[in-house]
Design a protein around this motif. Structure first.
Motif, PDB file in Angstrom:
ATOM      1  N   PRO A 124       0.809  -1.226   0.000  1.00  0.00           N
ATOM      2  CA  PRO A 124       0.000   0.000   0.000  1.00  0.00           C
ATOM      3  C   PRO A 124       0.843   1.278   0.000  1.00  0.00           C
ATOM      4  N   ILE A 125       1.501   1.511  -1.107  1.00  0.00           N
ATOM      5  CA  ILE A 125       2.238   2.769  -1.288  1.00  0.00           C
ATOM      6  C   ILE A 125       1.718   3.437  -2.557  1.00  0.00           C
ATOM      7  N   LYS A 126       1.895   4.756  -2.620  1.00  0.00           N
ATOM      8  CA  LYS A 126       1.449   5.522  -3.795  1.00  0.00           C
ATOM      9  C   LYS A 126       2.679   5.970  -4.570  1.00  0.00           C
ATOM     10  N   VAL A 127       2.726   5.591  -5.849  1.00  0.00           N
ATOM     11  CA  VAL A 127       3.894   5.914  -6.669  1.00  0.00           C
ATOM     12  C   VAL A 127       3.495   6.976  -7.701  1.00  0.00           C
ATOM     13  N   ILE A 128       4.280   8.032  -7.779  1.00  0.00           N
ATOM     14  CA  ILE A 128       4.041   9.078  -8.772  1.00  0.00           C
ATOM     15  C   ILE A 128       5.283   9.170  -9.660  1.00  0.00           C
ATOM     16  N   VAL A 129       5.076   9.007 -10.980  1.00  0.00           N
ATOM     17  CA  VAL A 129       6.201   9.046 -11.908  1.00  0.00           C
ATOM     18  C   VAL A 129       6.130  10.324 -12.731  1.00  0.00           C
ATOM     19  N   SER A 130       7.216  11.091 -12.679  1.00  0.00           N
ATOM     20  CA  SER A 130       7.383  12.259 -13.539  1.00  0.00           C
ATOM     21  C   SER A 130       8.021  11.728 -14.821  1.00  0.00           C
ATOM     22  N   ASN A 131       7.180  11.489 -15.836  1.00  0.00           N
ATOM     23  CA  ASN A 131       7.658  10.807 -17.052  1.00  0.00           C
ATOM     24  C   ASN A 131       7.921  11.821 -18.157  1.00  0.00           C
ATOM     25  N   ASN A 132       9.202  12.206 -18.293  1.00  0.00           N
ATOM     26  CA  ASN A 132       9.588  13.146 -19.356  1.00  0.00           C
ATOM     27  C   ASN A 132      10.276  12.402 -20.507  1.00  0.00           C
ATOM     28  N   PHE A 133      10.133  11.073 -20.512  1.00  0.00           N
ATOM     29  CA  PHE A 133      10.595  10.197 -21.605  1.00  0.00           C
ATOM     30  C   PHE A 133      12.117  10.199 -21.779  1.00  0.00           C
ATOM     31  N   LEU A 134      12.852  10.676 -20.789  1.00  0.00           N
ATOM     32  CA  LEU A 134      14.315  10.821 -20.923  1.00  0.00           C
ATOM     33  C   LEU A 134      15.000  10.736 -19.562  1.00  0.00           C
ATOM     34  N   TYR A 135      16.289  10.483 -19.593  1.00  0.00           N
ATOM     35  CA  TYR A 135      17.153  10.767 -18.457  1.00  0.00           C
ATOM     36  C   TYR A 135      17.508  12.249 -18.580  1.00  0.00           C
ATOM     37  N   SER A 136      16.807  13.086 -17.869  1.00  0.00           N
ATOM     38  CA  SER A 136      16.985  14.525 -18.111  1.00  0.00           C
ATOM     39  C   SER A 136      18.100  15.155 -17.293  1.00  0.00           C
ATOM     40  N   LEU A 137      18.224  14.758 -16.019  1.00  0.00           N
ATOM     41  CA  LEU A 137      19.276  15.396 -15.213  1.00  0.00           C
ATOM     42  C   LEU A 137      20.644  15.169 -15.836  1.00  0.00           C
ATOM     43  N   THR A 138      20.824  14.021 -16.470  1.00  0.00           N
ATOM     44  CA  THR A 138      22.114  13.718 -17.107  1.00  0.00           C
ATOM     45  C   THR A 138      22.130  14.189 -18.560  1.00  0.00           C
ATOM     46  N   THR A 139      21.245  15.087 -18.889  1.00  0.00           N
ATOM     47  CA  THR A 139      21.193  15.887 -20.127  1.00  0.00           C
ATOM     48  C   THR A 139      20.646  15.170 -21.363  1.00  0.00           C
ATOM     49  N   GLY A 140      19.733  14.221 -21.156  1.00  0.00           N
ATOM     50  CA  GLY A 140      18.906  13.796 -22.281  1.00  0.00           C
ATOM     51  C   GLY A 140      19.249  12.501 -22.977  1.00  0.00           C
ATOM     52  N   GLN A 141      19.675  11.477 -22.210  1.00  0.00           N
ATOM     53  CA  GLN A 141      19.840  10.157 -22.821  1.00  0.00           C
ATOM     54  C   GLN A 141      18.484   9.443 -22.865  1.00  0.00           C
ATOM     55  N   ALA A 142      18.407   8.411 -23.711  1.00  0.00           N
ATOM     56  CA  ALA A 142      17.147   7.662 -23.826  1.00  0.00           C
ATOM     57  C   ALA A 142      16.877   6.881 -22.547  1.00  0.00           C
ATOM     58  N   SER A 143      15.592   6.782 -22.197  1.00  0.00           N
ATOM     59  CA  SER A 143      15.158   5.957 -21.063  1.00  0.00           C
ATOM     60  C   SER A 143      14.257   4.850 -21.616  1.00  0.00           C
ATOM     61  N   PRO A 144      13.824   3.913 -20.788  1.00  0.00           N
ATOM     62  CA  PRO A 144      12.908   2.875 -21.277  1.00  0.00           C
ATOM     63  C   PRO A 144      11.528   3.426 -21.664  1.00  0.00           C
ATOM     64  N   ALA A 145      11.273   4.717 -21.392  1.00  0.00           N
ATOM     65  CA  ALA A 145       9.988   5.306 -21.780  1.00  0.00           C
ATOM     66  C   ALA A 145      10.088   6.122 -23.069  1.00  0.00           C
ATOM     67  N   THR A 146      11.287   6.252 -23.620  1.00  0.00           N
ATOM     68  CA  THR A 146      11.467   7.077 -24.822  1.00  0.00           C
ATOM     69  C   THR A 146      10.740   6.446 -26.016  1.00  0.00           C
ATOM     70  N   PRO A 147       9.939   7.222 -26.738  1.00  0.00           N
ATOM     71  CA  PRO A 147       9.225   6.653 -27.888  1.00  0.00           C
ATOM     72  C   PRO A 147      10.179   6.046 -28.914  1.00  0.00           C
ATOM     73  N   LYS A 148       9.750   4.927 -29.505  1.00  0.00           N
ATOM     74  CA  LYS A 148      10.582   4.187 -30.454  1.00  0.00           C
ATOM     75  C   LYS A 148      11.042   5.093 -31.602  1.00  0.00           C
ATOM     76  N   GLY A 149      12.324   4.996 -31.934  1.00  0.00           N
ATOM     77  CA  GLY A 149      12.861   5.753 -33.063  1.00  0.00           C
ATOM     78  C   GLY A 149      13.409   7.115 -32.706  1.00  0.00           C
ATOM     79  N   THR A 150      13.300   7.495 -31.427  1.00  0.00           N
ATOM     80  CA  THR A 150      13.757   8.843 -31.041  1.00  0.00           C
ATOM     81  C   THR A 150      15.281   8.927 -31.042  1.00  0.00           C
ATOM     82  N   ILE A 151      15.797   9.980 -31.675  1.00  0.00           N
ATOM     83  CA  ILE A 151      17.237  10.220 -31.665  1.00  0.00           C
ATOM     84  C   ILE A 151      17.583  11.003 -30.404  1.00  0.00           C
TER      85      ILE A 151
END
Ligand SMILES: Cc1ncc(C[n+]2csc(CCOP(=O)(O)OP(=O)(O)O)c2C)c(N)n1
Ligand code: SF4
Ligand SMILES: [Mg+2]
Length: 219
Positions: A124-151
């Motif tokens: 019983p925990i509540k999880v909130i995901v800030s999903n910006n589709f990237l590893y942003s703090l490390t300046t924009g590498q792909a994450s497992p949420a990045t849409p297919k084909g994104t450069i």
């Protein structure tokens, strides 16, 4: 509950608690995390969460900096580890209200197995995901949420795999959990979904999506 505790609960119900700190967020102007922060604070107020009884476990990344901006008990944990840390807090003291807040990189990448395991166990925990589709703090590498084909910087030929779909994934492992994906800019849905999440008795996850204005495709 003692007379004193009842008095404290009544007193807290009758006053508006201020959950903000004096620290000014350093997120980029226009970042969706401001919307997420403001609406989480509203939900804490609406559901009468008490500071002394609330623990929020933050992941690492731009979203992890939220640890400085909400005035409850908090733990700024490790990348991918906000969920197991939150589960540990809840198991140690089931009377606490426990939230885990992380990014798509932390929750769907480094911490994916923790997500699956805790949803299956319906902790019983509540999880909130800030999903910006990237590893942003490390300046924009792909994450497992990045849409297919994104450069991205780490995928010069475009990402190969399909992005993680949290609704399909979690419903497959436990159909009883609350899980919802939505756009941060859809404020009415954001409010009602946070309300549902806060009312959820078992495991719940809200996947709140926005494009990172500094490293995302909108640039
Ligand atoms: C175990 C570990 N691996 C890698 C890192 C480096 N790191 C710091 S932030 C980050 C990306 C965070 O991305 P996400 O979780 O999506 O959060 P965002 O910055 O996008 O809000 C990474 C890889 C780390 N701090 N710890
Ligand atoms: S880099 Fe992206 S996610 Fe991070 S604060 Fe800036 S806009 Fe927000
Ligand atoms: Mg991210």
């Amino acid at each position: 509950m003692s007379e004193g505790q009842r008095g404290l609960t009544k007193m807290n119900k009758n006053k508006i608690v201020n959950y903000t700190t004096t620290i000014v967020p350093t997120w980029c102007p226009g970042c969706g995390n401001y919307l997420i922060l403001a609406n989480i604070i509203n939900a804490l107020k609406q559901h009468n969460y008490q500071k002394h009884n609330t623990v929020i476990v933050y992941d690492i990344g731009c979203i992890g900096n939220m640890a400085d901006f909400i005035d409850t008990y908090g733990i700024h944990s490790l990348h991918g580890r906000c969920i197991p840390t939150a589960v540990g807090v809840k198991l140690a003291n089931p009377n606490l209200d426990v939230l885990a807040i992380g990014g798509d990189g932390g929750v769907y990448g480094e911490g994916l197995n923790h997500l699956v395991a805790s949803a299956r166990s319906n902790y019983p925990i509540k999880v909130i995901v800030s999903n910006n589709f990237l590893y942003s703090l490390t300046t924009g590498q792909a994450s497992p949420a990045t849409p297919k084909g994104t450069i991205t910087k780490s995928t010069p030929g475009g990402t190969i795999g399909e992005p993680v779909n949290p609704e399909r994934l979690l419903k497959a492992v436990n159909p009883s959990v609350f899980v919802k994906s939505l756009k941060a800019s859809d404020i009415p849905t954001l409010k009602t979904s946070l309300d549902t999440l806060f009312k959820t008795k078992g495991f719940g996850l809200l996947d709140i999506e926005f494009n990172c204005v500094s490293f995302g495709k909108s640039k």
